[in-house]
Design an enzyme around this catalytic site. Structure first.
Site, PDB file in Angstrom:
ATOM      1  N   HIS A  95       0.616  -1.200  -0.052  1.00 38.09           N
ATOM      2  CA  HIS A  95      -0.227  -0.096   0.198  1.00 38.09           C
ATOM      3  C   HIS A  95       0.936   0.927  -0.156  1.00 38.09           C
ATOM      4  CE1 HIS A  95       1.113  -0.648   3.479  1.00 38.09           C
ATOM      5  NE2 HIS A  95       0.582   0.475   4.122  1.00 38.09           N
ATOM      6  N   ASP A  97       0.618   5.094   1.875  1.00 34.02           N
ATOM      7  CA  ASP A  97      -0.551   5.568   2.963  1.00 34.02           C
ATOM      8  C   ASP A  97      -1.336   6.607   3.454  1.00 34.02           C
ATOM      9  OD1 ASP A  97       1.348   4.062   4.584  1.00 34.02           O
ATOM     10  OD2 ASP A  97       3.050   5.524   5.236  1.00 34.02           O
ATOM     11  N   ARG A 267       5.332   6.371  13.334  1.00 36.15           N
ATOM     12  CA  ARG A 267       4.942   6.541  12.099  1.00 36.15           C
ATOM     13  C   ARG A 267       5.353   8.394  12.100  1.00 36.15           C
ATOM     14  NH1 ARG A 267       0.722   5.099   7.674  1.00 36.15           N
ATOM     15  NH2 ARG A 267      -0.501   6.907   8.657  1.00 36.15           N
TER      16      ARG A 267
END
Length: 301
Positions: A95, A97, A267
């Site tokens: 993926h 983000d 993150r």
């Protein structure tokens, strides 16, 4: 002369920055790091041993920060930091983000806190190299396609060893507590480098104008080019490491291959712009609000 080295890791993606402390970067050195990111797509910094505030300060050098996530809360007292905890969820699929909103983040930073003794690596793919790999006919076909990205699908797989079912259920409930659907060009033009790349990944669930079955077949063909081994970097974590990747031109994947061992990263993401396709048309919302609570670059409602 630069005070640090940038050492390529792979032929098509990735470099390690050696000899730089991200807490103490002059404008000149940061400019060189910025240029290196555009070239290599992902940069790794070993043994930085940053605090949360250090990571936030470094990420802010790239631009305004987003919230941790549109629906999943950040850590206590730090709304911009998303805890990536293998006990709560393991999103082991390719993926980019937060592509389900109209202005996905442009930069993602990941910092290793708790790292298993084996497994738990992060894979990152160069989606511009994947686009260049396409045969001419398939490239021309992809140039005109648009895909609808959404957060409302089975992004997190069933609980595996080491995942707390209650925490996973809580994470899933938060993740889909609000639904977004956004149409993005399948081929995005990078706003700084001008490179074309395949802007798809797991959140891309349907090709505009096609059925679900037709969409899946086309997306699978294109995705196979993204995940070719020559286009992929594997980052083997050590505690204290920091990686930075250009979210506009990469995908990433965290293999669930570390059993019941703990794994925790933090993150922080940097606000991005509205993607544009090869004809200059920009992404548009299909369902959901403008996510202004999440990103400062949200377009007006």
């Amino acid at each position: 002369m630069s005070q640090f080295d940038i050492r390529k890791i792979g032929g098509r993606i990735g470099a390690e920055v050696v000899g730089a402390d991200v807490r103490d970067l002059s404008d000149r050195i940061f400019g060189e790091i910025h240029e290196a990111l555009l070239e290599h797509k992902v940069l790794g910094f070993r043994g930085q041993d940053l605090t949360d505030d250090d990571q936030l300060a470094f990420a802010a050098k790239w631009g305004e920060l987003t919230g941790a996530h549109p629906t999943v809360p950040g850590i206590d007292g730090k709304r911009e930091i998303l805890p990536v905890d293998g006990e709560a969820s393991r999103a082991n699929q390719w993926h980019t983000d937060v592509t389900f909103v109209q202005t996905p983040p442009k930069i993602s930073t990941l910092r290793g806190l708790v790292v298993p003794p084996y497994g738990g690596n992060t894979l990152i793919a160069n989606t511009a190299a994947a686009y260049r790999d396409l045969p001419d006919e398939l490239r021309a076909f992809a140039d005109g396609l648009w895909a609808v990205h959404t957060n409302d699908y089975d992004y997190v797989k069933p609980a595996a060893a080491g995942v707390d079912p209650a925490k996973q259920a809580e994470h899933r409930k938060a993740f889909v507590s609000q639904t977004w659907k956004t149409a993005h060009p399948v081929v995005r033009v990078h706003p700084e480098s001008g490179e074309r790349n395949l802007f798809i990944g797991g959140f891309a669930q349907r090709i505009v104008g096609l059925s679900g079955t037709e969409s899946r077949a086309i997306l699978d063909i294109l995705q196979a080019y993204v995940t070719r081994p020559e286009n992929v970097l594997r980052w083997v974590w050590s505690p204290g490491d920091l990686i930075v990747f250009d979210n506009r031109i990469t995908q990433h994947y965290a293999p669930d291959d570390y059993g019941d061992l703990p794994r925790r990263l933090h993150r922080v993401t940097v606000a991005g712009d509205v993607p544009a396709g090869t004809d200059g048309r920009e992404s548009y919302r299909v369902e959901g609000d403008n996510a202004a609570h999440y990103t400062p670059t949200a377009t007006p409602s």
